[in-house]
Design an enzyme around this catalytic site. Structure first.
Site, PDB file in Angstrom:
ATOM      1  N   ARG A  48       0.851  -1.180   0.000  1.00 43.11           N
ATOM      2  CA  ARG A  48       0.000   0.000   0.000  1.00 43.11           C
ATOM      3  C   ARG A  48       0.891   1.235   0.000  1.00 43.11           C
ATOM      4  NH1 ARG A  48      -4.303   1.334   4.683  1.00 43.11           N
ATOM      5  NH2 ARG A  48      -2.377   1.739   5.805  1.00 43.11           N
ATOM      6  N   THR A  78      -0.736   7.643  -0.955  1.00 44.46           N
ATOM      7  CA  THR A  78      -2.051   7.576  -1.619  1.00 44.46           C
ATOM      8  C   THR A  78      -2.945   6.500  -1.008  1.00 44.46           C
ATOM      9  OG1 THR A  78      -1.328   5.922  -3.216  1.00 44.46           O
ATOM     10  CG2 THR A  78      -0.963   8.235  -3.798  1.00 44.46           C
ATOM     11  N   ASP A 111       1.185  -2.473  12.145  1.00 47.39           N
ATOM     12  CA  ASP A 111       1.480  -2.992  10.803  1.00 47.39           C
ATOM     13  C   ASP A 111       1.737  -4.498  10.891  1.00 47.39           C
ATOM     14  OD1 ASP A 111       2.830  -1.753   7.906  1.00 47.39           O
ATOM     15  OD2 ASP A 111       3.154  -3.847   8.485  1.00 47.39           O
ATOM     16  N   ASP A 155       5.101  -5.877   9.393  1.00 52.86           N
ATOM     17  CA  ASP A 155       6.262  -5.567  10.231  1.00 52.86           C
ATOM     18  C   ASP A 155       6.292  -6.430  11.483  1.00 52.86           C
ATOM     19  OD1 ASP A 155       7.339  -3.669   8.563  1.00 52.86           O
ATOM     20  OD2 ASP A 155       6.342  -1.973   9.540  1.00 52.86           O
TER      21      ASP A 155
END
Ligand SMILES: O=P(O)(O)OC[C@H]1O[C@H](OP(=O)(O)OP(=O)(O)O)[C@H](O)[C@@H]1O
Ligand SMILES: O=c1cc[nH]c(=O)[nH]1
Ligand SMILES: [Mg+2]
Length: 209
Positions: free
Chosen positions: A104, A108, A200, A203
């Site tokens: 991603r 944006t 995340d 991660d």
């Protein structure tokens, strides 16, 4: 119309409480993502067709049910989806595995494709797309469309944590797709992260932060 299944099994919810904790180690996080995927797989495969047949036990003939020749494929959205693959294969070891690489864009929030390798006969398979996080829904909707372009008609989406925004996006773009989640969280923050979420997922699975 595809259905939304919010899975609230106590074992699943307990494991989810641990992976949300910021103090959970990478090792434990990775193990739990896999265990959660197994529990979710159990629910998501509940409607697989079965056929009645007979087997000989040591003492008699038993009438039994076997899965009726349905071919499955598990397709993780890289990277974080990789964390769910082993857990799925624990229950469906004969499934083929395809990979779709999407990240991603942090500005944006649009998905950027960087890899794709799918089983040759993907169009004949029941496809389970896996990714721990459904945030804006951009990555999942792109992955579903990608697989539909190969002619697949039976697609299920499995995400551990979802945001209402992402669910609405999938239900709007792909109303035929069944969705399985363990949680519908409150909202997205200004950076497109799920609140309260777990941070995340990629991660935390791979220890990259
Ligand atoms: O619903 P969306 O708004 O598209 O966000 C969700 C996506 O974001 C995360 O991947 P990320 O881009 O962080 O890539 P990674 O798995 O390599 O960390 C997550 O694993 C989903 O694929
Ligand atoms: O909260 C979020 C949103 C997108 N991707 C993640 O890994 N976590
Ligand atoms: Mg990530």
């Amino acid at each position: 119309m595809g259905a939304l299944h919010v899975l609230d099994h106590p074992l699943l919810q307990h494991k989810l409480s641990i992976i949300r904790d910021k103090n959970t180690s990478v090792k434990e996080f990775r193990e739990l993502i896999s265990e959660i995927a197994t529990l979710m797989c159990y629910e998501a495969t509940r409607d697989l067709p079965v056929e009645v047949c007979e087997v000989e036990t040591p003492v008699a003939v038993a009438t039994v049910k076997k899965i009726a020749g349905k071919k499955l494929a598990v397709v993780p959205i890289l990277r974080a989806g990789l964390g769910m693959v082993d857990g799925m294969l624990t229950l469906v070891p004969s499934a083929k595995v395809g990979h779709i690489g999407l990240y991603r864009d942090p500005d944006t929030l649009e998905p950027v494709e960087y890899y794709c390798k799918l089983p040759k006969d993907i169009s004949e398979r029941e496809v389970y797309i896996v990714d721990p996080m459904l945030a804006t829904g951009g990555s999942a909707t792109a992955a579903i469309q990608f697989i539909k372009n190969y002619g697949c008609q039976h697609i299920k989406l499995m995400c551990i944590i979802s945001a209402p925004e992402g669910l609405r996006r999938i239900q709007n773009d792909h109303p035929d797709v069944d969705i399985f989640v363990a949680s519908v969280d409150e909202k997205l923050n200004d950076h497109g992260y799920i609140i309260p979420g777990l941070g995340d997922a990629g991660d935390r699975i791979f220890g990259t932060k």
